[in-house]
Design a protein around this motif. Structure first.
Motif, short mmCIF file in Angstrom:
data_model
loop_
_atom_site.label_atom_id
_atom_site.label_comp_id
_atom_site.label_asym_id
_atom_site.label_seq_id
_atom_site.Cartn_x
_atom_site.Cartn_y
_atom_site.Cartn_z
N MET A 1 0.85 -1.19 0.00
CA MET A 1 0.00 0.00 0.00
C MET A 1 0.88 1.25 0.00
O MET A 1 1.97 1.25 0.57
N ARG A 2 0.36 2.29 -0.65
CA ARG A 2 1.04 3.58 -0.57
C ARG A 2 0.15 4.52 0.25
O ARG A 2 -1.06 4.32 0.33
N TYR A 3 0.80 5.55 0.80
CA TYR A 3 0.09 6.46 1.68
C TYR A 3 0.34 7.90 1.24
O TYR A 3 1.44 8.22 0.77
N ILE A 4 -0.65 8.76 1.41
CA ILE A 4 -0.42 10.18 1.21
C ILE A 4 -0.32 10.84 2.58
O ILE A 4 -0.79 10.30 3.58
N SER A 5 0.28 12.01 2.59
CA SER A 5 0.36 12.79 3.81
C SER A 5 -0.87 13.71 3.79
O SER A 5 -0.99 14.58 2.93
N PHE A 6 -1.79 13.48 4.72
CA PHE A 6 -3.10 14.13 4.64
C PHE A 6 -3.18 15.34 5.56
O PHE A 6 -2.98 15.24 6.77
N GLY A 7 -3.52 16.49 4.97
CA GLY A 7 -3.81 17.68 5.77
C GLY A 7 -2.61 18.20 6.52
O GLY A 7 -1.50 17.68 6.40
N PRO A 8 -2.83 19.24 7.32
CA PRO A 8 -1.73 19.89 8.04
C PRO A 8 -1.04 18.94 9.02
O PRO A 8 0.15 19.08 9.30
N SER A 9 -1.77 17.95 9.54
CA SER A 9 -1.16 17.03 10.51
C SER A 9 -0.22 16.05 9.83
O SER A 9 0.62 15.43 10.48
N GLY A 10 -0.37 15.90 8.50
CA GLY A 10 0.49 14.95 7.78
C GLY A 10 0.19 13.50 8.09
O GLY A 10 1.03 12.63 7.88
N THR A 11 -1.01 13.22 8.56
CA THR A 11 -1.40 11.83 8.85
C THR A 11 -1.22 10.97 7.60
O THR A 11 -1.56 11.39 6.49
N LYS A 12 -0.68 9.77 7.79
CA LYS A 12 -0.48 8.86 6.65
C LYS A 12 -1.80 8.13 6.37
O LYS A 12 -2.24 7.31 7.19
N VAL A 13 -2.39 8.46 5.25
CA VAL A 13 -3.68 7.86 4.88
C VAL A 13 -3.49 7.09 3.58
O VAL A 13 -2.86 7.59 2.64
N SER A 14 -4.04 5.86 3.54
CA SER A 14 -3.80 5.00 2.37
C SER A 14 -4.42 5.58 1.10
O SER A 14 -5.43 6.26 1.15
N GLU A 15 -3.77 5.28 -0.02
CA GLU A 15 -4.29 5.76 -1.31
C GLU A 15 -5.60 5.07 -1.67
O GLU A 15 -6.40 5.62 -2.40
N VAL A 16 -5.78 3.86 -1.19
CA VAL A 16 -7.07 3.19 -1.38
C VAL A 16 -7.88 3.36 -0.09
O VAL A 16 -7.37 3.14 1.02
N ILE A 17 -9.12 3.81 -0.27
CA ILE A 17 -10.03 4.04 0.87
C ILE A 17 -11.19 3.06 0.74
O ILE A 17 -11.67 2.81 -0.37
N LEU A 18 -11.64 2.53 1.85
CA LEU A 18 -12.81 1.65 1.83
C LEU A 18 -14.08 2.52 1.90
O LEU A 18 -14.31 3.21 2.89
N VAL A 145 -13.70 17.14 14.90
CA VAL A 145 -13.23 16.93 13.52
C VAL A 145 -11.77 17.35 13.44
O VAL A 145 -11.39 18.42 13.94
N ILE A 146 -10.94 16.53 12.79
CA ILE A 146 -9.51 16.88 12.66
C ILE A 146 -9.28 17.71 11.40
O ILE A 146 -8.69 18.78 11.46
N ASP A 147 -9.72 17.21 10.24
CA ASP A 147 -9.50 17.93 8.97
C ASP A 147 -10.82 18.10 8.22
O ASP A 147 -11.75 17.30 8.38
N PHE A 148 -10.84 19.12 7.33
CA PHE A 148 -12.07 19.48 6.63
C PHE A 148 -11.84 19.49 5.13
O PHE A 148 -10.76 19.87 4.66
N GLY A 149 -12.86 19.10 4.38
CA GLY A 149 -12.74 19.13 2.93
C GLY A 149 -14.09 19.24 2.26
O GLY A 149 -15.11 19.51 2.92
N VAL A 150 -14.09 19.00 0.96
CA VAL A 150 -15.32 19.15 0.18
C VAL A 150 -15.47 17.94 -0.74
O VAL A 150 -14.58 17.10 -0.85
N SER A 151 -16.59 17.90 -1.42
CA SER A 151 -16.83 16.87 -2.41
C SER A 151 -17.63 17.48 -3.55
O SER A 151 -18.53 18.30 -3.31
#
Ligand SMILES: NC(=O)c1ccc[n+]([C@@H]2O[C@H](COP(=O)([O-])OP(=O)(O)OC[C@H]3O[C@@H](n4cnc5c(N)ncnc54)[C@H](OP(=O)(O)O)[C@@H]3O)[C@@H](O)[C@H]2O)c1
Length: 309
Positions: A1-18, A145-151
């Motif tokens: 699996m690969r991970y992106i660095s998500f949001g200001p916290s840089g949390t490692k979140v997988s490129e594939v999401i369930l 809530v830790i991070d915010f986004g849109v869709s």
């Protein structure tokens, strides 16, 4: 699996999401197994929304039945799509009151004290950015809530919102698949007298990449707007042949190749997979096994029936 660095916290979140839009008929135990399978494959992210029927509460029950599971998952929900009480349709609500109420309802259903990411699900024409900013600030301070986004938002909408928010827009969730490519079609056919030239999205991919946002692709195996799975569909024979050829070359599967294709765009790409079967979760996770070559990427795009200038 690969991970992106998500949001200001840089949390490692997988490129594939369930994704969990289709789990209404699953039991909490089955969903706990699905999430556990995802974790075993390195997928540490789960996406849900209140509009997905009982999805949030089934996930909450799954967390309750499997101690420690919640803490191992990066959890994202959304808000703002509401069933209309008078007409047979949904409508959209980004009001301060709805945001605050919806998050509390989600946390209760999910049996958790916070979500890692919250997305505004579909643009509300009546949205007032200052109200959204106030709600986000309060949710952040409260630790809900830790991070915010849109869709499903275009750059003009995101840019307007960003001017009012005190938090960055960390993600935009939009539809992309090898058989749903309007964003690429307008890119290739820029300034040409063909329908494919029409830019319907205002440059979502470019805006996301420039602003360090996660671009979360939904319905990565579907054609049209919930048109069905293109894998094995005779109407997409060329695309399927290309996916099978490339899969055979990499000892992979057409499913993994189709998801790999979405992840190949050079930005913080994520693919939300909507399967409800553990074996297909495993197949999807294999999308990150290799980085697709340019030739492979273009072969898939062209084989889906697209023409390059
Ligand atoms: N932001 C938005 O507006 C928005 C909109 C739609 C969805 N989403 C998110 O995106 C997630 C994924 O969306 P989606 O469910 O439409 O995506 P998807 O992964 O393209 O589709 C999932 C469906 O395809 C079937 N499937 C998967 N692999 C298959 C294969 N190899 N052969 C045949 N069928 C296969 C699954 O059936 P099985 O369960 O039997 O495998 C399931 O019914 C959702 O769960 C949700 O979290 C967001």
């Amino acid at each position: 699996m690969r991970y992106i660095s998500f949001g200001p916290s840089g949390t490692k979140v997988s490129e594939v999401i369930l994704g969990t839009m289709r789990i209404a008929n699953k039991t909490p135990d089955e969903v706990a197994e699905l999430i556990q399978t995802a974790l075993d494959c390195g997928i540490n992210a789960v996406d849900t929304a209140p509009i997905y029927g009982p999805s949030e509460s089934i996930i909450g029950e799954a967390f309750a039945s499997a101690p420690g599971l919640r803490d191992r998952v990066w959890l994202q929900t959304k808000l703002g799509i509401q069933p209309h009480p008078q007409v047979k349709s949904n409508y959209f609500d980004f009001s301060y009151e709805h945001i605050m109420e919806s998050v509390d309802n989600s946390l209760r259903a999910l049996k958790t004290d916070h979500v890692d990411s919250l997305l505004l699900h579909r643009p509300d024409a009546l949205m007032e950015p200052d109200e959204i900013a106030r709600a986000f600030d309060e949710l952040k301070v409260a630790g809900k809530v830790i991070d915010f986004g849109v869709s499903n938002q275009n750059p003009a909408m995101m840019s307007r919102l960003a001017n009012h928010l005190n938090v960055p827009i960390t993600a935009n969730q939009v539809q992309i698949s090898a058989a749903f490519t309007p964003m690429f079609d307008s890119f290739f056919n820029v300034n040409m007298e063909v329908d494919a030239s029409a830019m319907r999205d205002g440059g979502i991919l470019e805006y996301g990449a420039e602003n360090d946002m996660a671009i979360q692709a939904w319905s990565v195996l579907q054609h049209g707007y919930f048109g069905g799975v293109f894998l094995g569909d005779p109407n997409y024979a060329g695309l399927n042949a290309a996916l099978e050829r490339i899969a055979a070359e990499h000892d992979s599967t057409p499913t993994a190749v189709a998801i790999n294709w979405v992840l190949r765009y050079p930005a913080k790409m994520q693919a939300i997979v909507g399967t409800t079967r553990p074996e297909r979760v495993r197949m999807s996770a294999a999308a990150c096994d290799w980085e697709m070559t340019r030739e492979e990427w273009y072969e898939i795009y062209i084989s889906a029936g697209n023409r390059l200038p």
